[in-house]
Design a protein around this motif. Structure first.
Motif, PDB file in Angstrom:
ATOM      1  N   VAL A  45      14.157   4.264  -8.130  1.00 17.57           N
ATOM      2  CA  VAL A  45      14.985   5.183  -7.356  1.00 17.57           C
ATOM      3  C   VAL A  45      14.985   4.782  -5.891  1.00 17.57           C
ATOM      4  CG1 VAL A  45      15.222   7.567  -6.549  1.00 17.57           C
ATOM      5  CG2 VAL A  45      14.718   7.108  -8.962  1.00 17.57           C
ATOM      6  N   LEU A  46      13.819   4.440  -5.362  1.00 14.11           N
ATOM      7  CA  LEU A  46      13.704   4.040  -3.960  1.00 14.11           C
ATOM      8  C   LEU A  46      14.536   2.792  -3.676  1.00 14.11           C
ATOM      9  CD1 LEU A  46      12.445   4.213  -1.148  1.00 14.11           C
ATOM     10  CD2 LEU A  46      10.447   2.997  -2.042  1.00 14.11           C
ATOM     11  N   ALA A  47      14.497   1.819  -4.577  1.00 11.24           N
ATOM     12  CA  ALA A  47      15.273   0.594  -4.379  1.00 11.24           C
ATOM     13  C   ALA A  47      16.761   0.893  -4.328  1.00 11.24           C
ATOM     14  CB  ALA A  47      14.970  -0.403  -5.500  1.00 11.24           C
ATOM     15  N   LEU A  48      17.239   1.768  -5.220  1.00  9.27           N
ATOM     16  CA  LEU A  48      18.659   2.131  -5.225  1.00  9.27           C
ATOM     17  C   LEU A  48      19.023   2.957  -4.002  1.00  9.27           C
ATOM     18  CD1 LEU A  48      19.078   2.907  -9.031  1.00  9.27           C
ATOM     19  CD2 LEU A  48      20.054   0.983  -7.768  1.00  9.27           C
ATOM     20  N   MET A  49      18.124   3.817  -3.549  1.00  9.95           N
ATOM     21  CA  MET A  49      18.349   4.551  -2.306  1.00  9.95           C
ATOM     22  C   MET A  49      18.530   3.586  -1.147  1.00  9.95           C
ATOM     23  SD  MET A  49      15.480   7.550  -2.664  1.00  9.95           S
ATOM     24  CE  MET A  49      15.523   7.926  -0.909  1.00  9.95           C
ATOM     25  N   ALA A  50      17.656   2.565  -1.090  1.00 14.02           N
ATOM     26  CA  ALA A  50      17.693   1.614   0.013  1.00 14.02           C
ATOM     27  C   ALA A  50      18.964   0.784   0.014  1.00 14.02           C
ATOM     28  CB  ALA A  50      16.474   0.699  -0.051  1.00 14.02           C
ATOM     29  N   HIS A  57      17.069  13.969  -8.024  1.00 11.35           N
ATOM     30  CA  HIS A  57      16.656  14.825  -6.916  1.00 11.35           C
ATOM     31  C   HIS A  57      15.140  15.041  -6.940  1.00 11.35           C
ATOM     32  CE1 HIS A  57      17.279  17.859  -3.795  1.00 11.35           C
ATOM     33  NE2 HIS A  57      16.381  18.593  -4.431  1.00 11.35           N
ATOM     34  N   LYS A  58      14.584  15.239  -8.124  1.00 13.55           N
ATOM     35  CA  LYS A  58      13.144  15.446  -8.255  1.00 13.55           C
ATOM     36  C   LYS A  58      12.378  14.188  -7.861  1.00 13.55           C
ATOM     37  CE  LYS A  58       9.544  16.797 -11.556  1.00 13.55           C
ATOM     38  NZ  LYS A  58       9.254  17.218 -12.950  1.00 13.55           N
ATOM     39  N   HIS A  59      12.864  13.018  -8.317  1.00 15.67           N
ATOM     40  CA  HIS A  59      12.200  11.764  -7.966  1.00 15.67           C
ATOM     41  C   HIS A  59      12.215  11.547  -6.453  1.00 15.67           C
ATOM     42  CE1 HIS A  59      11.356  10.428 -11.967  1.00 15.67           C
ATOM     43  NE2 HIS A  59      12.630  10.293 -12.321  1.00 15.67           N
ATOM     44  N   ILE A  60      13.356  11.830  -5.813  1.00 14.37           N
ATOM     45  CA  ILE A  60      13.456  11.646  -4.366  1.00 14.37           C
ATOM     46  C   ILE A  60      12.480  12.569  -3.647  1.00 14.37           C
ATOM     47  CG2 ILE A  60      14.977  11.969  -2.362  1.00 14.37           C
ATOM     48  CD1 ILE A  60      17.283  11.007  -4.160  1.00 14.37           C
ATOM     49  N   GLY A  61      12.390  13.811  -4.122  1.00 13.90           N
ATOM     50  CA  GLY A  61      11.427  14.733  -3.539  1.00 13.90           C
ATOM     51  C   GLY A  61      10.011  14.215  -3.657  1.00 13.90           C
ATOM     52  N   ASN A  62       9.686  13.667  -4.826  1.00 15.07           N
ATOM     53  CA  ASN A  62       8.344  13.118  -5.031  1.00 15.07           C
ATOM     54  C   ASN A  62       8.081  11.918  -4.113  1.00 15.07           C
ATOM     55  OD1 ASN A  62       7.767  14.985  -7.021  1.00 15.07           O
ATOM     56  ND2 ASN A  62       8.374  13.642  -8.708  1.00 15.07           N
ATOM     57  N   ILE A  63       9.104  11.078  -3.947  1.00 14.29           N
ATOM     58  CA  ILE A  63       8.956   9.895  -3.095  1.00 14.29           C
ATOM     59  C   ILE A  63       8.620  10.308  -1.669  1.00 14.29           C
ATOM     60  CG2 ILE A  63      10.229   8.001  -2.008  1.00 14.29           C
ATOM     61  CD1 ILE A  63      11.760   7.748  -4.730  1.00 14.29           C
ATOM     62  N   THR A 116      25.296   8.113  -8.218  1.00 13.88           N
ATOM     63  CA  THR A 116      25.299   6.704  -8.600  1.00 13.88           C
ATOM     64  C   THR A 116      23.938   6.285  -9.138  1.00 13.88           C
ATOM     65  OG1 THR A 116      26.942   6.226  -6.896  1.00 13.88           O
ATOM     66  CG2 THR A 116      25.724   4.355  -7.799  1.00 13.88           C
ATOM     67  N   ILE A 117      22.879   6.749  -8.485  1.00  8.65           N
ATOM     68  CA  ILE A 117      21.523   6.427  -8.963  1.00  8.65           C
ATOM     69  C   ILE A 117      21.328   6.968 -10.375  1.00  8.65           C
ATOM     70  CG2 ILE A 117      19.062   6.856  -8.603  1.00  8.65           C
ATOM     71  CD1 ILE A 117      19.654   6.936  -5.591  1.00  8.65           C
ATOM     72  N   ASP A 149       0.794  -1.224   0.000  1.00  5.33           N
ATOM     73  CA  ASP A 149       0.000   0.000   0.000  1.00  5.33           C
ATOM     74  C   ASP A 149       0.830   1.280   0.000  1.00  5.33           C
ATOM     75  OD1 ASP A 149      -2.853  -1.246   1.922  1.00  5.33           O
ATOM     76  OD2 ASP A 149      -2.332  -1.359  -0.207  1.00  5.33           O
ATOM     77  N   PRO A 150       1.861   1.402   0.862  1.00  2.00           N
ATOM     78  CA  PRO A 150       2.616   2.656   0.879  1.00  2.00           C
ATOM     79  C   PRO A 150       3.267   2.990  -0.461  1.00  2.00           C
ATOM     80  CG  PRO A 150       3.062   1.379   2.846  1.00  2.00           C
ATOM     81  CD  PRO A 150       2.294   0.493   1.925  1.00  2.00           C
ATOM     82  N   ILE A 151       3.770   1.973  -1.176  1.00  2.00           N
ATOM     83  CA  ILE A 151       4.475   2.279  -2.420  1.00  2.00           C
ATOM     84  C   ILE A 151       3.575   2.211  -3.647  1.00  2.00           C
ATOM     85  CG2 ILE A 151       6.704   1.550  -1.500  1.00  2.00           C
ATOM     86  CD1 ILE A 151       6.417  -1.041  -3.097  1.00  2.00           C
ATOM     87  N   ALA A 152       2.301   1.900  -3.422  1.00  3.21           N
ATOM     88  CA  ALA A 152       1.379   1.850  -4.563  1.00  3.21           C
ATOM     89  C   ALA A 152       1.242   3.210  -5.220  1.00  3.21           C
ATOM     90  CB  ALA A 152       0.015   1.341  -4.111  1.00  3.21           C
ATOM     91  N   VAL A 153       1.507   4.275  -4.457  1.00  7.08           N
ATOM     92  CA  VAL A 153       1.350   5.626  -4.998  1.00  7.08           C
ATOM     93  C   VAL A 153       2.559   6.049  -5.833  1.00  7.08           C
ATOM     94  CG1 VAL A 153      -0.154   6.345  -3.121  1.00  7.08           C
ATOM     95  CG2 VAL A 153       2.321   6.642  -2.882  1.00  7.08           C
ATOM     96  N   LEU A 154       3.635   5.260  -5.810  1.00  7.08           N
ATOM     97  CA  LEU A 154       4.848   5.634  -6.528  1.00  7.08           C
ATOM     98  C   LEU A 154       4.794   5.148  -7.974  1.00  7.08           C
ATOM     99  CD1 LEU A 154       7.605   4.763  -3.884  1.00  7.08           C
ATOM    100  CD2 LEU A 154       6.334   6.896  -4.174  1.00  7.08           C
ATOM    101  N   THR A 155       5.423   5.915  -8.853  1.00  7.99           N
ATOM    102  CA  THR A 155       5.549   5.494 -10.242  1.00  7.99           C
ATOM    103  C   THR A 155       6.613   4.412 -10.338  1.00  7.99           C
ATOM    104  OG1 THR A 155       7.290   7.079 -10.776  1.00  7.99           O
ATOM    105  CG2 THR A 155       4.999   7.842 -10.963  1.00  7.99           C
ATOM    106  N   PRO A 156       6.657   3.653 -11.446  1.00  3.92           N
ATOM    107  CA  PRO A 156       7.708   2.642 -11.609  1.00  3.92           C
ATOM    108  C   PRO A 156       9.111   3.236 -11.483  1.00  3.92           C
ATOM    109  CG  PRO A 156       5.979   2.275 -13.210  1.00  3.92           C
ATOM    110  CD  PRO A 156       5.655   3.577 -12.535  1.00  3.92           C
ATOM    111  N   ARG A 157       9.343   4.421 -12.043  1.00  3.81           N
ATOM    112  CA  ARG A 157      10.657   5.052 -11.937  1.00  3.81           C
ATOM    113  C   ARG A 157      10.980   5.420 -10.493  1.00  3.81           C
ATOM    114  NH1 ARG A 157      15.038   4.685 -14.687  1.00  3.81           N
ATOM    115  NH2 ARG A 157      14.328   5.651 -16.624  1.00  3.81           N
TER     116      ARG A 157
END
Length: 219
Positions: free
Chosen positions: A156-161, A181-187, A168-169, A144-152
């Motif tokens: 990004v989240l997986a590489l952050m983790a 940076h924009k994707h991380i902000g959106n996440i 590097t990402i 549920d928490p990540i259902a709101v995220l786009t595939p991209r």
């Protein structure tokens, strides 16, 4: 850099000792059980620890519970879990603690010595080192928490983790640093977390949220 190892397999423990000594680490103690590990941490105050999940006597979760206790006693103690198993409950608790480096690698999936050494150094420096399989298992039944995220954004989240920085990402995904940076902000916005670029703390915050531990304070 001083290291305490908790590993009951004598051959593996000896191999780790030889390997790490050869690249400049100082193995100050090797413990075969949780009690011995906690004693070694108290006595030596290491720069980083390597802990197996399953230790004597029951070979269930003594190792990772000892790691949590060690971090409670010594806030900020870097811990790299090296195991064949993902212990979901305590792994989520360990990864959601703040301060100090944390990592979780699966023995069977460590394919290169230099990557393991790099992961240990990253954890010792306060960063994170996560196997993607560990991340996947921690997120089982918590879609549920990540259902709101786009595939991209999920990429990004997986590489952050895994502990990767923005540059590097960007290289892995063949996109610009600004796009990362924009994707991380959106996440962080979509997950209700404070936007931050402060290294591993952003990863711990995301993992804490995704594993139901609750939101952490902003960095």
């Amino acid at each position: 850099m001083r290291v305490v190892i908790a590993e009951d397999n004598v051959l593996l423990a000896s191999g780790l000792e030889l390997l790490l000594n050869s690249v400049g680490f100082d193995i100050v103690a090797i413990a075969g059980d949780a009690s011995g590990f906690l004693t070694a941490v108290r006595d030596h105050r290491p720069d980083v620890t390597i802990v197996d999940v399953r230790l004597p006597p029951s070979f269930r979760d003594e190792g990772i519970r000892a790691a949590l206790q060690a971090r409670r006693e010594h806030p900020g103690l870097p811990v790299l879990v090296l195991s064949q198993y993902v212990e979901q409950q305590y792994a989520a608790e360990l990864l959601s603690t703040t301060g100090g480096g944390v990592g979780y690698l699966l023995k069977d999936r460590v394919s290169r010595v230099d990557e393991f050494v790099d992961a240990l150094r990253r954890v010792a420096a306060g960063g994170t080192a996560m196997d993607t399989e560990v991340i996947a298992q921690l997120l089982v039944n918590r879609s549920d928490p990540i259902a709101v995220l786009t595939p991209r954004e999920r990429e990004v989240l997986a590489l952050m983790a895994q502990g990767h920085d923005n540059t590097t990402i960007a290289g892995r995904l063949v996109i610009t640093d600004n796009a990362v940076h924009k994707h991380i902000g959106n996440i962080f916005h979509k997950l209700g977390l404070a936007v931050t670029d402060s290294g591993h703390r952003r990863v711990l915050a995301v993992l804490a949220y995704l594993n139901g531990v609750g939101q952490t304070d902003g960095d």
